[in-house]
Every structure is written in structure tokens, then in C-alpha cells.
Design a protein around this motif. Sequence first.
Motif, PDB file in Angstrom:
ATOM      1  N   ALA A  91       0.530  -1.459   0.123  1.00  0.00           N
ATOM      2  CA  ALA A  91       0.309   0.072  -0.111  1.00  0.00           C
ATOM      3  C   ALA A  91       0.856   1.355  -0.011  1.00  0.00           C
ATOM      4  O   ALA A  91       1.873   1.190   0.769  1.00  0.00           O
ATOM      5  CB  ALA A  91      -0.922  -0.101   1.098  1.00  0.00           C
ATOM      6  N   ALA A  92       0.358   2.254  -0.690  1.00  0.00           N
ATOM      7  CA  ALA A  92       0.802   3.698  -1.039  1.00  0.00           C
ATOM      8  C   ALA A  92       1.057   4.616   0.724  1.00  0.00           C
ATOM      9  O   ALA A  92       1.739   5.088   0.823  1.00  0.00           O
ATOM     10  CB  ALA A  92       1.259   4.165  -2.151  1.00  0.00           C
ATOM     11  N   MET A  93       0.093   4.670   1.041  1.00  0.00           N
ATOM     12  CA  MET A  93      -0.214   5.619   2.789  1.00  0.00           C
ATOM     13  C   MET A  93      -1.578   4.670   3.492  1.00  0.00           C
ATOM     14  O   MET A  93      -2.013   3.860   3.110  1.00  0.00           O
ATOM     15  CB  MET A  93      -1.850   6.459   1.594  1.00  0.00           C
ATOM     16  CG  MET A  93      -0.401   8.039   0.551  1.00  0.00           C
ATOM     17  SD  MET A  93      -1.361   8.600  -0.745  1.00  0.00           S
ATOM     18  CE  MET A  93      -2.373   7.375  -1.314  1.00  0.00           C
ATOM     19  N   PHE A  94      -2.016   5.520   4.264  1.00  0.00           N
ATOM     20  CA  PHE A  94      -1.848   4.938   5.151  1.00  0.00           C
ATOM     21  C   PHE A  94      -2.644   6.331   6.154  1.00  0.00           C
ATOM     22  O   PHE A  94      -1.750   6.987   7.043  1.00  0.00           O
ATOM     23  CB  PHE A  94      -1.186   4.347   6.182  1.00  0.00           C
ATOM     24  CG  PHE A  94      -1.308   3.269   7.705  1.00  0.00           C
ATOM     25  CD1 PHE A  94      -2.559   2.442   8.070  1.00  0.00           C
ATOM     26  CD2 PHE A  94      -0.471   3.918   8.486  1.00  0.00           C
ATOM     27  CE1 PHE A  94      -3.582   2.004   8.937  1.00  0.00           C
ATOM     28  CE2 PHE A  94      -1.414   2.370   9.560  1.00  0.00           C
ATOM     29  CZ  PHE A  94      -2.395   2.470   9.724  1.00  0.00           C
ATOM     30  N   VAL A  95      -3.532   6.264   6.547  1.00  0.00           N
ATOM     31  CA  VAL A  95      -4.910   6.584   7.770  1.00  0.00           C
ATOM     32  C   VAL A  95      -4.729   6.758   8.312  1.00  0.00           C
ATOM     33  O   VAL A  95      -5.117   5.781   9.004  1.00  0.00           O
ATOM     34  CB  VAL A  95      -6.086   7.861   7.448  1.00  0.00           C
ATOM     35  CG1 VAL A  95      -6.576   8.433   7.783  1.00  0.00           C
ATOM     36  CG2 VAL A  95      -5.992   7.817   5.259  1.00  0.00           C
ATOM     37  N   MET A  96      -3.798   6.959  10.019  1.00  0.00           N
ATOM     38  CA  MET A  96      -4.097   7.245  10.787  1.00  0.00           C
ATOM     39  C   MET A  96      -2.690   8.326  11.916  1.00  0.00           C
ATOM     40  O   MET A  96      -2.946   9.338  11.589  1.00  0.00           O
ATOM     41  CB  MET A  96      -2.753   5.940  11.315  1.00  0.00           C
ATOM     42  CG  MET A  96      -3.078   5.287  12.496  1.00  0.00           C
ATOM     43  SD  MET A  96      -4.239   4.038  13.235  1.00  0.00           S
ATOM     44  CE  MET A  96      -5.465   3.397  11.943  1.00  0.00           C
ATOM     45  N   GLY A  97      -3.561   8.098  13.140  1.00  0.00           N
ATOM     46  CA  GLY A  97      -2.554   9.067  14.613  1.00  0.00           C
ATOM     47  C   GLY A  97      -1.431   8.575  14.249  1.00  0.00           C
ATOM     48  O   GLY A  97      -0.616   7.740  13.951  1.00  0.00           O
TER      49      GLY A  97
END
Length: 457
Positions: free
Chosen positions: A272-278
Amino acid sequence: MKKPILSGNLAPLIAAIGLGLGCSSGGTSDGDRGRVEDSLEIFSWWTSAGEAEALSALLAVYSDAEPRVEVTNAANDDPTTARETLKKRLQSGEPPDSFQAISGVDIVNWVDAGKMEPITALAAENGWADVFPAAVTDILSKDGELYAVPVNIERDNNLYFNTQVLANHDLEPPQTLDELYAACTALQTANVTPIAVPAAGWVLALVAFETLMPAVSGGQYYLDFLGGKADPHGPELKAFFAELARVLQCSNVAVAESSWGVGGDLTYSGDAAMFVMGDWAKGYFEGGKDATGASRRAWKPGVDFGVVPGLGSAGYYVFNSAVFGLPKGAQHPKAAAAFLTTVGSGAGQETFNPLKGSVPARTDVDLAQFDDMVRASAADFATAGAGDVKLLPGYASLTPLDFQIEINPSLLVFAVGGDRARSLDPDNVPEDEAIVPALNVDYMVNKIAANYALLKH
């Protein structure tokens, strides 16, 4: 020095003893406030790479100050499960000596239920009013009393990216939704997952409300909506979930695992290229372990991975703070008061936050020892605080647990469809929702409307 015991086994609790909270910022000696008990039980959900090491380091600072105290961490891997377990313990009168909570409603609800002791005197002795931002302490207070001490400021609206994957496809980190969708098309054409989104309700709430909603609907609508002041039947909510559906089509959520660490692993591996996370994801990438606990090379921020505000939310800073307080009936209140002093101390925050990936809550911590990514986040916090409705408390700070328990599983149904949602979370997804198709906007809007009264607090 005694090592903290990191254990999920809960020690039997005995009758509570009287409180004695006096504590000096310079230490916790017997002369200052009487003999500290020889045991301390805390409760947390910090078990993944980065966060587990951060907590261990914080407890080591405490053990240096209180070498006689044996520390037990009653930990649970999943935040939602941990908070439900904690709820049962507090309601039954068997609390830990201190527990991890989220700033805002999460802790204030326990104050309203009469389950917390004020720590205002402890704060005064340690001078905390001079070093913690009012934006943080205001949502930890009620009727002039402080009830918890923050250990950090966690930014939730982040989009982390694998620098090599984006470079391989001649892509810049997407700063707007249009740029995100363009990158999504390019990456999917190349058979790369654009965004790793774990199939877990709390993660979907972070993606939806904390990251996408400010970008799509604005900061004031975000506050109104999560404060129970918006119209759940209005066109804004339907448009918002239509946008969320489009974002999720750029993700792997339909086939993803529920573990947020696995989502990070996919980004680390380049699947995966990106990751939405705190920003605990920063500590995870730097932690040198994957979701199974296997060792791997620690990533370097700004080299192996980068971060931008997620899903077009540039200018907004959505934050929660991890906090600790003193529950009524704590078996070891003096040991707990000493622990809270460590949590709020400069030494505690300087030790904890570099490993956790977050910004210290104390404003007097020298950020020179932190990397550029943390310093940039601290600057963004200050800039957002000076703006107009740009500094926003997070979803878990603004909403009660009862609302989250209803809506988080519904977000899972929305994201992956009812049948798969039931296989992932059978205890919380009703059987009659198995037929709900994924990305059904009307379903999600109706679920919000049916539970919206829970936000009118």
C-alpha cells in the motif's frame, strides 16, 4: 530498580484506602506525602510497537522515582474492548489505580458518574497550569477542578506515505482530495493499493470523522455534528458519506484485516502507498517490529516515510490527548498520585513521546531532541490554535462511548457490507444487517439519525 510488570492479568482488588494526594514536582519521597504503597496497577491499550515501548519507558521513569513500587499494567490490545472492560470495573467499584483515557468526553463522563477524584491540588503543586495548553486542560476539567493529566498531544488527521512507492510512480504526497483521487487512479492502474484502511470501526471513525469531515464539511460543521447540534437528516451528512464512499474505493478495506498494525505493515512493505492513522503510526514505523512482533528494520521519518494532513484536511489539526486520572476507590492512591506526577513531568514526557511519535503536552519541553516530523506537528498545533475553528478535539474527545459503540460497527457495515462486517465483529453487528450492501449512504445516514440523541450531552 524494579521492572514494571506488563501483564493482562487483573490483580484482585481489596477495600479502598483513604486518599492522600499531596505531591511535589521534585519527587515523591515519604517526607513529602507519607509512605507510598508498594503496588500500582494501571490499565491501558498500548501494546503495539512504539506505543508499548513508550509506556515501558514512562514506567521506568516512575520506577526510578519509586523503586519500591511494583507496577502491573492490565493491558488490552483493542481500544474499544479495553474501554468496555474498564467501564465494567469502574461501575463495579473495582477500578485500577490509574487508567489510560482519551481527553474530553471519555474522562468527563466518569467525572459526571462520580467515579473520579479531582487532582487540582496535585496540579497546583506541580505547576501544571503554567505548562499545559488550555485547549487540552479545559476538556479535562469540570466546575473548576482538573481530573486528568495529559501525557501527549496526538494528531489524528494524518496521511502517512511510503516515500519509495510514491517516487516509483512519480507521485507527490496528495494534499487535496482531487490530488488523492488522481493518485488513487495511477496506483490502482499499477496494481498498488492506494490507501491501507483496516476493517475496524474505530479506524473508520478516524478516517471518516476526524480526517475527512473537516476537509469536506468544515471545522464548524464538524464541531456541530459531533456536539449534537447538526441536522442528521440534512444534505450535508448525505454528501459527506458519499465522499467517504469514494475515499474507501481507493482503499483495501473490503478485504483488509481489522488490525491497524497490519495496515501499517502493508504500507511498510510497499503493498500500500499510504495510511490514514493517528501519529502513533510514526512510533510504529520506527518501532522495529511488525504486527506479529517480528523484528524488522526501523524506518526513518523523512527518509522511508513521510506525512501530510490527510484527505484534504490541510490547515486543520484534529487532536486527542492520552490522559491518566485517579479513580475513586483506587487501592493505591498515593502510588497513583506519584504516577500522575511522572506522567505530567518534563522527564516523563521527554521519555515517552519520542517513542510514541506524538507531541509532548507540556509546552516547556525542548523540542530540539525531537525530529523534524514532531517539530512540524507541534508548529501545526500552534498555527491551528491561532486560526478560526482549525484546532479540533477528536471524535473520542467529543462523543460518548455509547455513541461510538453504536456507530463504529455501523461504519464497518458501511465500509465492507453487512455480511463481512458480521464475520469481523459478530458481537456488535446485528444479524438483520447482514444484507446491507457496502457503501450504502442511506443506511449510514439513517444509523446516525437513529442514534443522534446520544450526542446531546
